[in-house]
Scaffold this motif. Structure first.
Motif, PDB file in Angstrom:
ATOM      1  N   TYR A  83     -13.364  71.643  -6.169  1.00 31.82           N
ATOM      2  CA  TYR A  83     -13.290  73.092  -6.376  1.00 31.82           C
ATOM      3  C   TYR A  83     -12.372  73.649  -5.295  1.00 31.82           C
ATOM      4  N   HIS A 143     -18.387  70.381  -7.294  1.00 32.48           N
ATOM      5  CA  HIS A 143     -18.167  70.828  -5.913  1.00 32.48           C
ATOM      6  C   HIS A 143     -18.147  72.355  -5.946  1.00 32.48           C
ATOM      7  N   LEU A 198     -20.323  72.865  -0.320  1.00 28.22           N
ATOM      8  CA  LEU A 198     -19.340  72.740   0.758  1.00 28.22           C
ATOM      9  C   LEU A 198     -19.032  74.100   1.356  1.00 28.22           C
ATOM     10  N   ARG A 199     -18.645  74.054   2.615  1.00 28.62           N
ATOM     11  CA  ARG A 199     -18.172  75.300   3.198  1.00 28.62           C
ATOM     12  C   ARG A 199     -16.755  75.596   2.708  1.00 28.62           C
ATOM     13  N   GLY A 200     -15.919  74.555   2.651  1.00 26.71           N
ATOM     14  CA  GLY A 200     -14.509  74.782   2.297  1.00 26.71           C
ATOM     15  C   GLY A 200     -13.749  75.218   3.534  1.00 26.71           C
ATOM     16  N   ASP A 201     -12.430  75.043   3.491  1.00 25.19           N
ATOM     17  CA  ASP A 201     -11.607  75.419   4.649  1.00 25.19           C
ATOM     18  C   ASP A 201     -10.983  76.783   4.433  1.00 25.19           C
ATOM     19  N   GLU A 214     -10.286  80.802  12.369  1.00 25.32           N
ATOM     20  CA  GLU A 214     -11.689  81.120  12.097  1.00 25.32           C
ATOM     21  C   GLU A 214     -11.966  82.597  12.382  1.00 25.32           C
ATOM     22  N   ALA A 230     -22.195  75.244   4.935  1.00 26.20           N
ATOM     23  CA  ALA A 230     -22.619  74.602   3.688  1.00 26.20           C
ATOM     24  C   ALA A 230     -24.146  74.639   3.563  1.00 26.20           C
ATOM     25  N   PHE A 249     -19.363  63.317   7.672  1.00 26.08           N
ATOM     26  CA  PHE A 249     -18.084  62.968   8.300  1.00 26.08           C
ATOM     27  C   PHE A 249     -18.239  61.805   9.283  1.00 26.08           C
ATOM     28  N   HIS A 259     -16.136  65.886  12.345  1.00 18.48           N
ATOM     29  CA  HIS A 259     -15.366  66.916  11.651  1.00 18.48           C
ATOM     30  C   HIS A 259     -14.289  67.427  12.601  1.00 18.48           C
ATOM     31  N   ARG A 270     -13.137  70.198  13.235  1.00 13.56           N
ATOM     32  CA  ARG A 270     -13.406  71.443  13.979  1.00 13.56           C
ATOM     33  C   ARG A 270     -14.686  71.387  14.808  1.00 13.56           C
ATOM     34  N   SER A 271     -15.303  70.201  14.896  1.00 11.94           N
ATOM     35  CA  SER A 271     -16.542  70.102  15.683  1.00 11.94           C
ATOM     36  C   SER A 271     -16.264  70.444  17.142  1.00 11.94           C
ATOM     37  N   HIS A 311     -21.313  67.301  13.908  1.00 14.40           N
ATOM     38  CA  HIS A 311     -21.311  67.002  12.469  1.00 14.40           C
ATOM     39  C   HIS A 311     -22.642  66.379  12.039  1.00 14.40           C
ATOM     40  N   LYS A 338     -28.233  70.580   6.787  1.00  6.97           N
ATOM     41  CA  LYS A 338     -28.040  70.592   5.331  1.00  6.97           C
ATOM     42  C   LYS A 338     -29.231  69.918   4.641  1.00  6.97           C
TER      43      LYS A 338
END
Ligand code: FAD
Length: 320
Positions: free
Chosen positions: A47, A75, A104-107, A114, A125, A169, A173, A175-176, A182, A189
């Motif tokens: 998605y 997704h 998913l959060r998605g980018d 951000e 997510a 991941f 991730h 961006r962690s 992660h 989740k």
């Protein structure tokens, strides 16, 4: 129908994406037919974050639902969505008969940070997992089963649960902010109601197996399905590393570059992915999820070479 990873043969599943043009539909339908012939536990459909593929994702999921016996898994991303928008989207998919999701959060859009982008009402997510569960509960608070022999009567049953997968991941991730963020995110989740995790691609079995061990030590109990992407050219490897920021697999990169023809490079990628699949299964993986890139030949060759297709599936493939 729901996702069952507990029964033999080895559970396999695939990820595909909606075609970019109308002309891509017939070829993709043929790909789906071939993928379905090996009885995958599900086929997932990506998605586009922000809704860029929305209608086409649902169209493809509906095609899988109507034309095959395979569970379609949608997704869904939440970046940039309001609560109301995400709620309406989930309802639209449920109304179309889709009951398995990858939340998913998605980018954020390319170039947006951000801080400046409109990231939406849902921050992670995990919140989307909760929302999917809540929307399903509101829509169907309970299920009714007919009572045999008593016309018109129905027994009130527990509602059918939706399957909610989430991303994991193995290499962390990008961006962690710290080394285990992660894994904390995966725990959150699961606490929110996720029933299955599917990993980002990885190139070394130890990356997956070590990640599963660290996740279990941290308290994660849901199945963690390894996501494997056969890489069949140096260009695809470069693009994949750019997108995922997964560490470069030096030996695979050198082996791909050493070959001169597309066929020989493809054989390198298939052999690598088949060996990886065997190694993670030997290490206890609950199944194999393959990123199919809308091409059935490569992923089916991986399964064949890894020796994890049932005799029935091999026979159906031979005649399909
Ligand atoms: P979350 O679980 O919310 O977060 C995961 C990690 O992101 C956290 O551990 C944290 O380290 C980091 N993070 C999240 N928010 C922040 C923040 N505000 N600041 C710093 N760090 C943060 N994307 C699509 O658009 N469409 C798809 O169909 C799609 N399919 C995917 C399928 C799989 C199997 C995988 C592994 C990824 C997929 N993605 C897809 C990519 C995914 O949307 C991105 O990786 C996204 O960055 C994280 O999503 P998540 O659901 O894991 O987010």
């Amino acid at each position: 129908m729901s996702i069952d990873l507990s029964t033999p043969p080895v559970p396999v599943s695939f990820e595909v994406y909606p075609p970019r043009t109308e002309a891509g539909w017939p070829v993709l339908h043929e790909t789906i037919r071939h993928l379905a012939s090996v009885d995958p536990r599900f086929i997932s459909v990506t998605y586009g974050a922000g809704g860029s593929t929305g209608g086409r994702s649902l169209e493809l999921l509906t095609h899988i639902r109507r034309e095959t016996t395979v569970e379609p898994l949608a997704h869904l991303t939440c970046v940039g969505s309001t609560w109301a928008g995400a709620n309406a989207l989930i309802r639209e998919f449920l109304d179309a008969g889709i009951t398995s999701f990858l939340a998913l959060r998605g980018d954020p859009p390319d170039g947006a940070t951000e801080d400046e982008a409109f990231l939406g009402d849902l921050e992670s997510a995990a919140q989307l997992v909760q929302l999917i569960d809540r929307v399903q509960a509101e829509r169907e608070p309970y299920a009714e089963a007919p009572i045999p022999g008593v016309p018109g009567a129905a027994r009130v049953d527990r509602r059918t649960d939706v399957d909610i997968a989430v991303a994991a991941f193995p290499s962390g991730h990008p961006r962690s902010r710290h080394a285990t963020e992660h894994i904390d995110a995966l725990l959150a989740k699961e606490a929110a109601g996720a029933t299955l995790a599917i990993t980002q691609l990885f190139f070394d079995a130890d990356d997956y197996l070590g990640f599963v061990q660290r996740s279990r030590e941290a308290g994660v109990t849901i199945p963690i399905l390894p996501g494997i992407m056969p890489i069949t050219s140096p260009a695809r490897l470069r693009r994949t590393l750019e997108l995922t920021e997964v560490p470069r697999p030096d030996a695979l990169a050198a082996a791909l570059e050493a070959e001169e023809t597309p066929e020989a490079r493809s054989a390198v990628g298939i052999a690598h992915a088949a060996a990886l699949a065997q190694a993670v299964l030997d290490g206890g993986a609950p199944g194999i999820h393959l990123y199919a890139f809308n091409n059935h030949e490569t992923v089916l060759a991986v399964l064949r070479d890894a020796g994890i297709l049932s005799a029935d599936a091999r026979m159906r493939l031979a005649v399909s």
